[in-house]
Design a protein around this motif. Sequence first.
Motif, PDB file in Angstrom:
ATOM      1  N   ASP A 198       0.978  -1.341   0.031  1.00 49.01           N
ATOM      2  CA  ASP A 198      -0.089  -0.009   0.009  1.00 49.01           C
ATOM      3  C   ASP A 198       0.980   1.404  -0.009  1.00 49.01           C
ATOM      4  O   ASP A 198       0.599   2.220  -0.693  1.00 49.01           O
ATOM      5  N   HIS A 202       1.389   4.155  -2.775  1.00 49.97           N
ATOM      6  CA  HIS A 202       1.375   5.878  -2.514  1.00 49.97           C
ATOM      7  C   HIS A 202       2.450   6.342  -3.255  1.00 49.97           C
ATOM      8  O   HIS A 202       2.335   7.384  -3.738  1.00 49.97           O
ATOM      9  N   HIS A 267      -5.582   3.559  -6.968  1.00 48.02           N
ATOM     10  CA  HIS A 267      -6.550   3.818  -5.742  1.00 48.02           C
ATOM     11  C   HIS A 267      -8.000   3.758  -5.995  1.00 48.02           C
ATOM     12  O   HIS A 267      -8.803   3.309  -5.327  1.00 48.02           O
ATOM     13  N   HIS A 281      -7.127  -3.447   1.584  1.00 49.42           N
ATOM     14  CA  HIS A 281      -6.907  -2.394   0.761  1.00 49.42           C
ATOM     15  C   HIS A 281      -5.419  -2.859   0.416  1.00 49.42           C
ATOM     16  O   HIS A 281      -4.955  -2.570  -0.836  1.00 49.42           O
ATOM     17  N   MET A 285      -3.912  -3.101  -3.669  1.00 49.59           N
ATOM     18  CA  MET A 285      -2.743  -2.117  -4.102  1.00 49.59           C
ATOM     19  C   MET A 285      -1.849  -2.986  -4.794  1.00 49.59           C
ATOM     20  O   MET A 285      -1.392  -2.801  -5.779  1.00 49.59           O
TER      21      MET A 285
HETATM   22 FE   LIG Z   1      -3.709   3.449   0.067  1.00 51.00          FE
END
Ligand SMILES: [Fe+2]
Lengths: 415, 403, 176
Positions: A198, A202, A267, A281, A285
Amino acid sequence: MYIPDYYEFGCPVNIVAGHDSLEKTADILAVPGSSQPMLLTDKGVRQAGLADIVLDAVKDRLDIKCVEDGVPPDSDLKVVRQLAQLYNQKGCDSIIAVGGGSVLDTAKGINMLVSEKTDDLMQFTGAGALKRKLRPLIAVPTTAGTGSEVTIAAVIADHEKNRKMIFGSHFLLPDAALIDSRMTLTLPAHIRAATAMDAMAHAVEACVMLSKNPLSDAHAKEAIRRIMKHLLPLIAEPENKEGRLSLALAAALAGIAFSNSLVGMVHALGHSVGSVCHVPHGNCMAILLSYGLEYNFHKTEERIADILFSLAGPEIYAKTPKSQPAQKSIDCIRKLNRDLFQATKGLHATCLKDLKDREQHPMVPKEKLPEIAQTALGDGMVFYNPEDVDYEDWLMVLEAAWEGVPLDRTKVRKG
Amino acid sequence: MNTDNFTFLCRSRSLFGKNALEHLPFELSGMGARKVFVLRDNASESSDSIRHLRPAFADSGMTLGLCPPPDQNSGTGTDILKDCYRTFTGKGYDSIIALGTGPITDLAKALNLAVSLGPEVFKRGIQPQDQAKSLLPFAYLPTRGGSGRESSCRACCNAQIFELPALAPDIVLTDERLMAADTKENIICSAFSALSVCCETFVFADNPMAKAYASAGISLLMEHLFPLLETENEWNARPAAVGNKYRRNLACIAHASAISGFLLANSTSIISFHLGNFIAENADTSGLTAGSAAAIFLPRVLEQFAGNTPALAQLLLPLGGQDAFSAVPPVQQAAAAIHILQNILNRFYQISFGAVPRSLGDAGIDKSAVARLQEKIQQEDIWTETGISGAGRDKIAAVLLRS
Amino acid sequence: MEGFIEIRPRRRFFLRLYLHIMLRVLGRAIQAAARVDEDVKKEFNAMPENYTFSLGAFPAGPCMIIGKDTQGIVRYMGSDMEKQPVHLKITLKSVRHFFSLLTFTESTPVSNARNRMIVSGDVPYACAAVRIMDIVQVYLLPRWMAKMAIKRYPRWTFKRHTVDRAKVLIRTLLGF
Ligand SMILES: [Fe+2]
């Protein structure tokens, strides 16, 4: 270096990192004159013994008024209201939030209610509704992934009216983020892998998407470098506290980067897979990141090539012919996923069809893909994606990610 | 192995680039501001910055109070501050903009202290209970390079120094339109002090957040300093028509300078920066600016204190870029980084016909003067605040000799 | 203090005039497209009854309101925020940024990426509103201009480019 015509950057959170940063809590709270915090966490974090580590570290100097572990996996308006009442009843003067995204979102919600002395959250929705500083809030992240300790947004669900309230204000940021290596010691390998991916998403999206800027790049690239260096060794040897701290910092760096330059289609799609099929999540990702890069390849080749240095290191960067670095970046991310699959003994899925729940049922049945694509059309993050994405495009990306085959870049529609 | 044990805080948000100024009313009103008190210096007057500020606030419903640039003859700093304080409180202002660099930002910070904490603060000094208090919204809008101190959390007022996290500007807004024509010496001074702060932070801080800011600052300087100064052929030519390119490059230098201020707020011991200021104040030669001196010391300080550490090798990355870094074998990277820094000085020496010194010798400081300065460094207690120990001072003395 | 002046920067007349005209055109064009274009119809159908959204500038700049009335018919509702509740607000941070947007010197995605827009309300409908405006811009603008204003120029049928466009333009001009 790419400098956009205009950009904004800032993160006014005091970052406190170390192997014993929790012990500094009392000093940090003493500055605004607080000594009676509410400790907020969730059941999972408490069972893992993390709340106790925090309590041990602070109990000598702070008068903890209450320890609440009733935060549900996705934040809920009713819970926020209840906890805010409790905060007032017990006479708390600050919050220590120990946990992941939903704990922090709940803490932000409570903080709005108790600081503004109201029980109506609605008036603060949207951007810039808050006008002054809230009460002290300290974030102690436990997952090394979400980066929510440095993001200005909070999402609180109103399950009664079946909608999500989104808040965005610099005043929502915690006063300090305590990054302590003890908090991620007991993380199971596959969760460590997913949350780190994740953070990776980002960082990579911050470098590739529309709001890219020099300061977010610098943060994001350092995050990528640290994840590549420490993640795999740490899965094998979680006792390495330097590695754990470095990875937790990578998550914070990536969080700072993406809270300033925002994320794109990876996302948007990840949120939709998550909300339709309840996939964690981080897993979304990990699977979707490389597809997001492939989809935007024709518009962002240079940017994708630029992160190869951080992904693969100087040697591979130097040896890669000038025509290939972007593809090589994508390959690097896919290879990391495969390595994590091996290191976690198959628990880290590399395509959507392999995602299994506890009873070994597939989490994303193929017939759900149209519904996911439909949901993705309503996700705001796609604004920041370089290329436009419509229903057919979403479906095409989803089908490739479901099978686990690379996206056929010739099929991506270009303007 | 570094241990990543640190704290880092940058309170300011940076707004940079085209039409940045138009974001200001929204940002300020988001902090509850309605009436904005605008302080400006003479440089900002010459760039006609008010002409851009006014329309940016058009349709915003906010009120601007424009102070005239402080006149050197109109009295002491205290008089001006008192004057501002009276007007500010008398007319009910609630936020401050500082338009310009250097002293004007000190005045703005002092005014913010006075109006937020009461004028007694100058007598009693900053107390522990002040640490948590928030000050009024304060935006810093550079019109030139700046010294870096503007965006730090320090204010200097009548030889008194105030330090408070909340003193750092809430917003640092760099808009190309505000950039004023400046002398090359000033630009170089700004750029070199920013470079020293960023490089030293990058090498010495075990802190990825500070390093990230530092590397962005270094890259900005490396890409925009030479284009900025080579826009005109002759060093001695006056800054003629200020074009868009010039403004863009200068804005990048100002941006890097503000970043160095964020780093100054997080570290006390930037050796070359302090040493540069010390020399500029104490040496007998005129014309050696603090920035120039810092740049002379920078490579020597890095050699002396960082030697052949991996951190120094890593410095090649922001200085040279990814391609250059990966082309150089690891054992040569540290030397290559130092080489780049030294080369910057050498190149400026050449294009300035010797006006920018490469060494203390070029600046007219001879061996005996160096010896006197060395003595002064050993004696004075100016280093206590920077936390440099006795052994460190010996090393600094050595740096001085080799420079 | 000598030389101190207090000013309240005035409104910028011509900028605002231009925005008023453009918003009126855009508003009527959206209303027209909602009657002609299938995709726009679909987007509006997904919105609840009486749903309204606005496009405006901070703090009280020119704006337009589009919404469905009680019969579910899409209407351009002028610019009076007081007259009806607005469920979704898209606000540019200054009149100047709004001007850049409506002179098509800064496209919607770029303006958004530069953090010049704030959205308050339901995000899914905000996405729909942006998609609607993208389509309308393709109708209104010549190809080269629309290409700058949106991310990807759509591949439409010949009929949509000619007949439908003509219908939208005529309805926009006449305002029905
Ligand atoms: Fe995220």
